[in-house]
Design an enzyme around this catalytic site. Structure first.
Site, PDB file in Angstrom:
ATOM      1  N   HIS A 202       0.833  -1.219   0.000  1.00  0.00           N
ATOM      2  CA  HIS A 202       0.000   0.000   0.000  1.00  0.00           C
ATOM      3  C   HIS A 202       0.865   1.265   0.000  1.00  0.00           C
ATOM      4  O   HIS A 202       0.683   2.175   0.804  1.00  0.00           O
ATOM      5  CB  HIS A 202      -0.949   0.005   1.205  1.00  0.00           C
ATOM      6  CG  HIS A 202      -1.921  -1.133   1.215  1.00  0.00           C
ATOM      7  ND1 HIS A 202      -2.957  -1.233   0.305  1.00  0.00           N
ATOM      8  CD2 HIS A 202      -2.022  -2.217   2.010  1.00  0.00           C
ATOM      9  CE1 HIS A 202      -3.653  -2.328   0.552  1.00  0.00           C
ATOM     10  NE2 HIS A 202      -3.105  -2.952   1.565  1.00  0.00           N
TER      11      HIS A 202
ATOM     12  N   GLU B  25      -1.428  -6.568  -3.155  1.00  0.00           N
ATOM     13  CA  GLU B  25      -2.595  -5.840  -3.676  1.00  0.00           C
ATOM     14  C   GLU B  25      -2.460  -5.420  -5.129  1.00  0.00           C
ATOM     15  O   GLU B  25      -3.434  -4.960  -5.735  1.00  0.00           O
ATOM     16  CB  GLU B  25      -2.906  -4.618  -2.805  1.00  0.00           C
ATOM     17  CG  GLU B  25      -1.942  -3.454  -2.927  1.00  0.00           C
ATOM     18  CD  GLU B  25      -0.719  -3.568  -2.035  1.00  0.00           C
ATOM     19  OE1 GLU B  25       0.038  -2.584  -1.942  1.00  0.00           O
ATOM     20  OE2 GLU B  25      -0.516  -4.649  -1.418  1.00  0.00           O
TER      21      GLU B  25
ATOM     22  N   ARG C  88     -21.777  -4.273 -11.832  1.00  0.00           N
ATOM     23  CA  ARG C  88     -21.765  -4.349 -10.370  1.00  0.00           C
ATOM     24  C   ARG C  88     -23.049  -3.789  -9.767  1.00  0.00           C
ATOM     25  O   ARG C  88     -23.533  -4.279  -8.744  1.00  0.00           O
ATOM     26  CB  ARG C  88     -20.542  -3.608  -9.819  1.00  0.00           C
ATOM     27  CG  ARG C  88     -19.234  -4.327 -10.096  1.00  0.00           C
ATOM     28  CD  ARG C  88     -18.057  -3.584  -9.504  1.00  0.00           C
ATOM     29  NE  ARG C  88     -16.807  -4.336  -9.667  1.00  0.00           N
ATOM     30  CZ  ARG C  88     -15.618  -3.884  -9.311  1.00  0.00           C
ATOM     31  NH1 ARG C  88     -15.519  -2.662  -8.770  1.00  0.00           N
ATOM     32  NH2 ARG C  88     -14.532  -4.624  -9.490  1.00  0.00           N
TER      33      ARG C  88
ATOM     34  N   VAL D 103     -13.576   2.137  -1.893  1.00  0.00           N
ATOM     35  CA  VAL D 103     -13.213   2.556  -3.246  1.00  0.00           C
ATOM     36  C   VAL D 103     -11.758   2.188  -3.519  1.00  0.00           C
ATOM     37  O   VAL D 103     -10.888   2.416  -2.679  1.00  0.00           O
ATOM     38  CB  VAL D 103     -13.410   4.075  -3.418  1.00  0.00           C
ATOM     39  CG1 VAL D 103     -12.988   4.525  -4.799  1.00  0.00           C
ATOM     40  CG2 VAL D 103     -14.866   4.430  -3.161  1.00  0.00           C
ATOM     41  N   LEU D 104     -11.490   1.616  -4.685  1.00  0.00           N
ATOM     42  CA  LEU D 104     -10.133   1.171  -5.002  1.00  0.00           C
ATOM     43  C   LEU D 104      -9.742   1.542  -6.421  1.00  0.00           C
ATOM     44  O   LEU D 104     -10.494   1.312  -7.366  1.00  0.00           O
ATOM     45  CB  LEU D 104     -10.039  -0.354  -4.844  1.00  0.00           C
ATOM     46  CG  LEU D 104      -8.711  -0.996  -5.268  1.00  0.00           C
ATOM     47  CD1 LEU D 104      -7.597  -0.610  -4.295  1.00  0.00           C
ATOM     48  CD2 LEU D 104      -8.845  -2.510  -5.362  1.00  0.00           C
TER      49      LEU D 104
ATOM     50  N   ILE E 204      -8.679   3.098   3.728  1.00  0.00           N
ATOM     51  CA  ILE E 204      -7.659   3.859   4.447  1.00  0.00           C
ATOM     52  C   ILE E 204      -6.248   3.343   4.158  1.00  0.00           C
ATOM     53  O   ILE E 204      -5.272   4.106   4.200  1.00  0.00           O
ATOM     54  CB  ILE E 204      -7.943   3.848   5.967  1.00  0.00           C
ATOM     55  CG1 ILE E 204      -7.109   4.893   6.701  1.00  0.00           C
ATOM     56  CG2 ILE E 204      -7.777   2.469   6.554  1.00  0.00           C
ATOM     57  CD1 ILE E 204      -7.411   6.331   6.317  1.00  0.00           C
TER      58      ILE E 204
ATOM     59  N   VAL F 202      -9.168   1.967  10.777  1.00  0.00           N
ATOM     60  CA  VAL F 202      -8.078   1.060  11.126  1.00  0.00           C
ATOM     61  C   VAL F 202      -7.456   0.494   9.846  1.00  0.00           C
ATOM     62  O   VAL F 202      -8.166  -0.005   8.972  1.00  0.00           O
ATOM     63  CB  VAL F 202      -8.585  -0.075  12.039  1.00  0.00           C
ATOM     64  CG1 VAL F 202      -7.503  -1.134  12.247  1.00  0.00           C
ATOM     65  CG2 VAL F 202      -9.031   0.493  13.382  1.00  0.00           C
TER      66      VAL F 202
END
Length: 356
Positions: free
Chosen positions: A96, A118, A203, A238-239, A268, A297
């Site tokens: 990340h 990821e 989606r 959201v990505l 986050i 978190v």
């Protein structure tokens, strides 16, 4: 190859990258597998379960990193880990980096090759190593949000599912990928009225099929502001692969929400998708902005390490096998797409504009 699995050091992180059975499989394939002492304890796995399968135990982090060539862990390296990482290490974990310029600089200075879970991406755009943790985070978001709505937790005192003679609670979810879908599904199954904002038509169709209490909408700004204002729980999922998450909700929208409402930002890890989001830990998981409780978190699945470790291990093991096979892994385009940093340079396209 010598594979090293260190103990996770992030605050209250309980996961382990390889469960005993998976580590044992790697041993059977001829690899030398080392795990740091007690690395699996919080996930329910004792050292003896590893040693019975031929895995070697390193007494501490220094010994583990010294032995390992391929370092397989769950979360991004922090101070203790960075002190032991070397240029010749191949690091395989969640990174990340879009939200971590300081860490990116440190990894560049070390000069290692970092492949991020990821950003391992299949030709169709699927992210197979992000998916299981996204589903878990999506479920946790609703479970935690439900709890934070309780009045003793500072919430408005509303039961999301409602019951006869009361109104149902309302949950707004941004994004209908793996995480958002899991949140919407759990919230809908519990009886909440659910609104999912998504841009992809396929989606949206999937969300509508979850039930008559689910509505899927395109995220027009005025529609978002209207729906958020009447929400009890808002979940951000959201990505943009490898990149910093875009803000889908600003402070003005937050001001329109009722005091005691809850925001949970699953995004986050990638910087957060709400303007008012900032990273928190399981030790101090929440804060309040404009009367609304924020839960941000950065390692949400770490709260359920038994489930999470089993899930992530099943996802990563085939890829660990490929990485441990030597340089042949560089012919695998999904893994090549997963490279974030190498030899002191930023490799992943989504990170090219980072200021480090």
């Amino acid at each position: 190859m010598r594979i090293g699995v260190p103990k996770e050091t992030k605050t209250l992180e309980g996961r382990v990258a390889l469960v005993p059975a998976a580590a044992g499989d790697l041993v059977k394939r001829g690899h030398e597998v080392w795990i740091e002492k007690d690395a699996g304890i919080k996930s329910g796995f004792k050292d003896e379960q590893y040693t019975q399968l031929g895995v070697k135990i390193a007494p501490d982090a220094a010994a583990l990193y010294e032995k390992g060539q391929l370092i397989v862990k769950v979360k991004e390296p922090i101070a203790g880990d960075l002190a032991h990482l070397r240029k010749d290490h191949l690091l395989f974990c969640y990174l990340h980096l879009a939200a971590e310029p300081k860490l990116t600089r440190q990894l560049l200075d070390i000069g290692l090759t970092g492949v991020a879970f990821e950003t391992v991406e299949l030709p169709n755009g699927d992210l197979p190593l992000l998916a299981p943790m996204s589903v878990i985070a999506g479920k946790i978001a609703v479970q935690v949000g439900t709890h934070l709505l309780h009045q003793p937790q500072g919430g408005k005192g509303k039961l999301l599912g409602g019951l006869p003679s009361t109104e149902r609670g309302k949950v707004v979810v941004f994004g209908a990928g793996k995480a958002g879908s899991a949140s919407a599904q759990l919230a809908a199954a519990g009886g909440s009225n659910v609104v999912v904002f998504e841009m992809r038509q396929d989606r949206m169709d999937e969300m509508m099929r979850l039930g008559n209490n689910v509505t899927a909408l395109y995220p027009y700004a005025d529609v978002v502001a209207r729906e958020v204002a009447s929400a009890d729980l808002v979940v951000g999922a959201v990505l943009v692969t490898g990149a910093k998450a875009p803000h889908v909700m600003n402070r003005e929208m937050l001001k329109g929400m009722e005091a005691g409402s809850v925001l949970v930002d699953i995004s986050i890890d990638q910087g957060g998708c709400f303007e008012t989001s900032r990273p928190t830990t399981w030790k101090e998981p929440t804060y309040v902005e404009e009367g609304v409780t924020h839960f941000c978190v950065t390692n949400m699945p770490g709260a359920v390490p038994q489930t999470s470790s089993q899930a992530i291990c099943a996802a990563i093991l085939p890829w660990v096998n490929k990485l441990a096979s030597g340089d042949d892994w560089r012919h695998n385009q999904a893994l090549v797409r997963g490279i974030n940093v190498e030899a002191g340079k930023i490799v992943h396209p989504a990170l090219q504009d980072m200021k480090v």
